[in-house]
Motif scaffolding. Structure first.
Motif, short mmCIF file in Angstrom:
data_model
loop_
_atom_site.label_atom_id
_atom_site.label_comp_id
_atom_site.label_asym_id
_atom_site.label_seq_id
_atom_site.Cartn_x
_atom_site.Cartn_y
_atom_site.Cartn_z
N GLU A 39 0.85 -1.18 0.00
CA GLU A 39 0.00 0.00 0.00
C GLU A 39 0.89 1.23 0.00
O GLU A 39 1.86 1.31 0.76
N GLU B 164 1.72 4.63 1.20
CA GLU B 164 1.29 5.39 2.37
C GLU B 164 1.36 6.89 2.12
O GLU B 164 0.42 7.61 2.41
N ARG B 165 2.50 7.34 1.62
CA ARG B 165 2.63 8.78 1.37
C ARG B 165 3.79 9.03 0.43
O ARG B 165 4.64 8.17 0.24
N PHE B 166 3.75 10.23 -0.17
CA PHE B 166 4.88 10.68 -0.96
C PHE B 166 5.72 11.61 -0.07
O PHE B 166 5.19 12.25 0.83
N ALA B 167 7.02 11.68 -0.35
CA ALA B 167 7.85 12.67 0.34
C ALA B 167 7.35 14.06 -0.04
O ALA B 167 6.69 14.21 -1.08
N ASP C 205 8.84 12.62 -4.28
CA ASP C 205 9.71 11.47 -4.48
C ASP C 205 10.75 11.53 -3.36
O ASP C 205 11.20 12.63 -3.04
N PRO C 206 11.11 10.46 -2.72
CA PRO C 206 10.66 9.07 -2.83
C PRO C 206 9.25 8.85 -2.27
O PRO C 206 8.61 9.82 -1.89
N ILE C 207 8.84 7.59 -2.23
CA ILE C 207 7.53 7.27 -1.69
C ILE C 207 7.68 6.29 -0.53
O ILE C 207 8.67 5.56 -0.45
N ALA C 208 6.70 6.32 0.38
CA ALA C 208 6.72 5.38 1.50
C ALA C 208 5.61 4.38 1.30
O ALA C 208 4.48 4.75 1.00
N ARG D 214 3.70 0.56 2.61
CA ARG D 214 3.52 -0.40 3.70
C ARG D 214 3.57 -1.79 3.08
O ARG D 214 2.81 -2.09 2.16
N TYR E 174 5.61 -3.52 7.70
CA TYR E 174 6.40 -2.35 8.11
C TYR E 174 6.43 -1.33 6.98
O TYR E 174 5.85 -1.55 5.92
N GLN E 175 7.09 -0.21 7.27
CA GLN E 175 7.11 0.86 6.29
C GLN E 175 8.47 0.92 5.61
O GLN E 175 9.52 0.90 6.25
N LEU E 176 8.43 1.00 4.28
CA LEU E 176 9.65 0.99 3.49
C LEU E 176 9.60 2.21 2.59
O LEU E 176 8.53 2.56 2.09
N CYS E 177 10.73 2.88 2.39
CA CYS E 177 10.69 3.96 1.42
C CYS E 177 11.63 3.65 0.27
O CYS E 177 12.63 2.96 0.43
N LEU E 178 11.25 4.09 -0.90
CA LEU E 178 12.05 3.86 -2.10
C LEU E 178 11.73 4.94 -3.12
O LEU E 178 10.71 5.62 -3.02
N ASN F 285 8.11 -7.77 13.56
CA ASN F 285 8.25 -8.02 12.14
C ASN F 285 9.07 -9.29 11.95
O ASN F 285 10.18 -9.27 11.41
N PHE G 113 -0.02 1.06 13.48
CA PHE G 113 0.88 2.15 13.09
C PHE G 113 0.21 3.52 13.22
O PHE G 113 0.73 4.51 12.73
N PHE H 282 14.37 10.73 4.03
CA PHE H 282 13.23 10.54 3.13
C PHE H 282 12.80 11.88 2.53
O PHE H 282 12.59 12.00 1.32
N PHE I 38 17.90 3.61 -3.29
CA PHE I 38 17.37 4.28 -2.10
C PHE I 38 16.24 3.42 -1.56
O PHE I 38 15.07 3.79 -1.63
N ILE I 39 16.58 2.24 -1.08
CA ILE I 39 15.55 1.36 -0.52
C ILE I 39 15.85 1.24 0.96
O ILE I 39 16.89 0.72 1.34
N MET I 40 14.97 1.79 1.79
CA MET I 40 15.32 1.95 3.20
C MET I 40 14.10 1.76 4.07
O MET I 40 13.01 2.17 3.71
N GLU I 41 14.32 1.13 5.22
CA GLU I 41 13.22 0.96 6.17
C GLU I 41 12.94 2.27 6.88
O GLU I 41 13.85 3.00 7.25
N LEU I 42 11.65 2.59 7.05
CA LEU I 42 11.29 3.73 7.91
C LEU I 42 10.81 3.15 9.23
O LEU I 42 9.67 2.70 9.33
#
Lengths: 71, 704
Positions: free
Chosen positions: A38, A40-43, A47-50, A52, A56-60, B99, B267, B372, B487-491
């Motif tokens: 899913e 969640e949000r854009f920066a 760009d980048p985007i977060a 789910r 957990y939450q991942l950004c890329l 997790n 969350f 981010f 740029f692949i990173m855990e938040l």
């Protein structure tokens, strides 16, 4: 459809990747085929985007999200 | 320290590994180096119940044994190579219970290497709050390992973990996970025969990453490459297949073990915070306000302890001069060593405050959000969001920050980050700024809340950051990319900072600073004292004779002023004075005299030497009464014009010089080590010195 085309709040199921090398990294981080992602949000600058995924939450970056094909 | 057993902590980033490390070892820890590479090796000691001494090593957090950055490759090197001096007898694999599946991926890889292992399941309390229920007994049975449920944050389960470590056997018990041999049966069998091992996964890993392992000879490396070629072994494809196989295995293992009831709500708090903290408008406002608050605090909170330290050292010198026998050795001790020591100790409050803030920002998860938010901007300037942490870290010290740039996967992003990081004002410049600002900027409040000196200080930091960004932008066009950037990173979810971790960080950084920088500063202080106290003997004798002659003619009232003139003339003719005079023509256009010239020379080893140099030069120059450096500098007068030396123009030009010049031998050394060539440190030294000279020249000529 590519993950990068989704807007915040929208979700989809991963079905494939278009880049082998990047897919290894993404899969290690839990983005597996069959997983629901899913956006969640854009920066603040779009760009980048977060996302789910896998609990957990991942950004890329959008360029990286564009190799993920979703349904 | 003697050790009976070596234990390694392994786990994903953000699993509370470091907190656990601190709990197990207390202050009984040290930072070392892995031979050949620059990743910090954190080791500590812990006594087990049967009185065995355990050496605990905290390995960098990683998501997998396949390194995506240089920092992560050390985990593989240590775990796969049983001849490595850091290879553990026992592994504590730390996983985050909230997790579990993603965390267990690394577990399955590590477990397959066949090293005895205990699983520490951290944050079980948090998982429970989120409605995640884990049947630990069932999981332990399926995996074949001991699992201890802990909460490092709340200090729960640590005794149980220690007991488990005490009773852990020397033979690995874990069940074999996914069948990996099917992935590449021929290649694995050939590699196993070559390696004389029965471990499928070790053979597979060697095929993937043998170049990272130092235990093989040239011909062995070639043999592995040959096997890969013969069996059409493609690394990326194999890794993808392995990851999928492992997740499939974990799916079976975890079915019936984890039940998640409250999926949606977990969350909510983080999401609400994120919607404000990474908001288009508020996100940046809050970030800038936070930076301002930090710098304001560094200035205002530290002033009281710094004054105390300053006066304590003045008092010490005074007492020393009063009670110690007069002579050369006393002078060396008091004006060289004590003055130099004071110049180091006085940094501690500011370093402590800065690191407390950085550590809180990292611990809460806010730093990841900054990365981010700023990635897109940073990318425009040839950097990456991941450059933000090294750049912010450079506020403290460029040396560890340049090392932390190893987390940046792309070579070009990394080089540019390394090249501009030393431009960001580090803590060593802080005393230079504070001293000069307090000399020329009045201590006044604007609107009752903003300290004018604090504002000037923030201005210096902004200038340095703008310079770093501008240089990065230029380099973006000059440096060619070798591969693409990731740029692949855990938040991580927002959490309260762990205050004990903050204290450990502050303690560790202050200690490192005092001992590492301290050595250089004390040495420079002593050399400087010698250079400033001695000169070519014929000149010194001539001065002595001259003043002896004058003294005979004058009455006693004027003798004190005579003494002052004499020591000033001696300093000017000392070796330091000669050096200062030698470079004076070059620095006069920047507004500096030969005394500042001496400080510039000593600062080329380390810029924190500025304050110490000033202290030494003006103590040698004093007329018997002891005062603070600030008072001495304020009183300094240009003998030709009779005007104060430290005018606004000179002070500002000097601050700009210190902001831009590469005056740090440690940074030069670390850039060489990180880039493996003299090309980059030389370019850096040249461009930074040129930038410093030009900026100071322009500033002084405009302001004077």
């Amino acid at each position: 459809m590519k993950l990068s085309q989704l807007n915040p709040g929208e979700s989809g199921t991963i079905i494939a990747f278009t880049d082998l090398e990047m897919s290894v990294k993404l899969m290690e981080m839990g983005c597996l085929p069959g997983e629901i992602v899913e956006v969640e949000r854009f920066a603040p600058l779009g760009d980048p985007i977060a996302i789910r995924v896998a609990g957990y939450q991942l950004c890329l970056r959008k360029s990286e999200a564009s190799i993920i094909i979703i349904q | 320290m003697a050790k009976d057993i070596k234990i390694a902590l392994v786990g994903n980033p953000n699993t509370g590994k470091s907190t656990l490390f601190n709990l197990l070892t207390g202050l009984n820890q040290k930072i070392g180096n892995f031979p050949g590479i620059t990743v910090d090796k954190k080791i500590g000691y812990c006594r087990l119940a049967d009185n065995r001494q355990a050496e605990i090593i905290d390995l960098p957090g990683t998501y997998s044994l396949y390194p995506k950055s240089k920092d992560e490759s050390i985990v593989f090197q240590i775990l796969a190579d049983s001849s490595n001096p850091s290879h553990p007898d026992l592994i504590v694999l730390v996983v985050d219970a909230t997790n579990l599946r993603r965390n267990l991926l690394l577990y399955t890889q590590v477990a397959d290497l066949g090293i005895p292992l205990v699983l520490a399941m951290n944050m079980t309390d948090m998982a429970k709050n989120e409605g995640i229920d884990i049947n630990i007994d069932k999981l332990a049975l399926r995996l074949g390992v001991q699992i201890v449920s802990i909460s490092a944050r709340k200090n729960l389960g640590i005794q149980e973990l220690k007991a488990a470590l005490n009773y852990a056997g020397t033979i690995a018990t874990q069940a074999e996970g996914a069948d990996l041999r099917v992935l590449a049966p021929d290649a694995i069998d050939l590699a196993k025969a070559k390696l004389n091992t029965t471990n499928n996964y070790f053979a597979l890993q060697v095929l993937h990453q043998h170049e990272y392992l130092q235990l093989f000879s040239e011909s062995q490396h070639n043999a592995f490459e040959q096997i890969k070629k013969d069996c059409e072994f493609e690394s990326s494809k194999q890794q993808a297949a392995e990851t999928i196989a492992r997740y499939r295995y974990l799916g079976t293992v975890l079915s019936g073990v984890v039940t998640d009831t409250g999926a949606k709500k977990k969350f909510a708090f983080s999401d609400r915070l994120d919607s404000i903290l990474t908001n288009k408008f508020w996100g940046f406002i809050i970030f800038i306000a936070l930076l301002f608050f930090i710098f304001n605090s560094i200035f205002s909170w530290s002033s009281y302890p710094m004054d105390m330290i300053e006066y304590a050292f003045v008092w010490l010198a005074e007492m020393g001069h009063q009670f110690l026998p007069k002579g050369l050795l006393t002078d060396l001790l008091l004006d060289g060593v004590v003055a130099g020591l004071g110049g180091i100790i006085i940094f501690i409050p500011q370093i402590a405050i800065l690191f407390a803030f950085i550590s809180v920002l990292e611990d809460t998860g806010y730093m990841a959000r900054v990365t981010f938010m700023l990635d897109k901007v940073m990318r425009k300037f040839g950097l990456s969001g991941k450059s933000v942490v090294p750049m912010i870290g450079s506020l403290a010290c460029a040396v560890p920050s340049i090392m932390s740039a190893r987390n940046i996967e792309s070579w070009k992003d990394r080089i540019i980050t390394i090249m501009v990081a030393p431009l960001v004002s580090c803590s060593a410049r802080l005393p230079v700024y504070t001293l000069l600002i307090s000399l020329v900027v009045p201590e006044r409040m604007i609107w009752g809340i903003i300290n004018l000196q604090g504002l000037t200080l923030m201005g210096m930091y902004l200038i340095s950051i703008l310079a770093a960004v501008a240089v990065a932008f230029v380099m973006k066009f000059l440096i060619k990319a070798k591969e693409r950037s990731y740029f692949i990173m855990e938040l991580p979810v927002y959490r309260m900072p762990r205050w004990s971790n903050v204290l450990y960080t502050v303690y560790e950084k202050a200690k490192t600073f005092v001992f590492e920088a301290g050595k250089v500063i004390i040495a420079i202080s002593i050399i400087l004292w010698v250079l400033a106290s001695f000169g070519p003997s014929n000149k010194f004798e001539a001065i002595d004779r001259k003043y002896a002659a004058i003294e005979l003619q004058k009455d006693s009232v004027q003798i004190t002023t005579l003494e002052r003139d004499k020591s000033a003339e001696k300093l000017e003719n000392s070796y330091a004075g000669i050096l200062g005079h030698f470079i004076e023509p070059g620095i006069r256009p920047l507004g500096y005299d030969w005394k500042i010239g001496i400080a510039l020379i000593t600062s080329f080893a380390a810029r924190e030497a500025f304050v110490g140099t000033m202290a030494t030069i003006y103590s040698v120059d004093n007329d018997g009464e002891v005062a603070t450096i600030r008072d001495k500098m304020r009183g300094a007068v240009n003998p030709e014009t009779g005007l104060p030396v430290f005018t606004f123009a000179t002070a500002f030009s000097l601050m700009l010089f210190y902001a831009f010049a590469m005056q740090c031998m440690s940074t030069v050394a670390v850039v060489y080590r990180e880039t493996k060539s003299w090309k980059w440190p030389v370019i850096q030294l040249v461009y930074m010195t040129a930038l410093a000279y030009i900026a100071s020249l322009i500033a002084y000529q405009l302001l004077k």
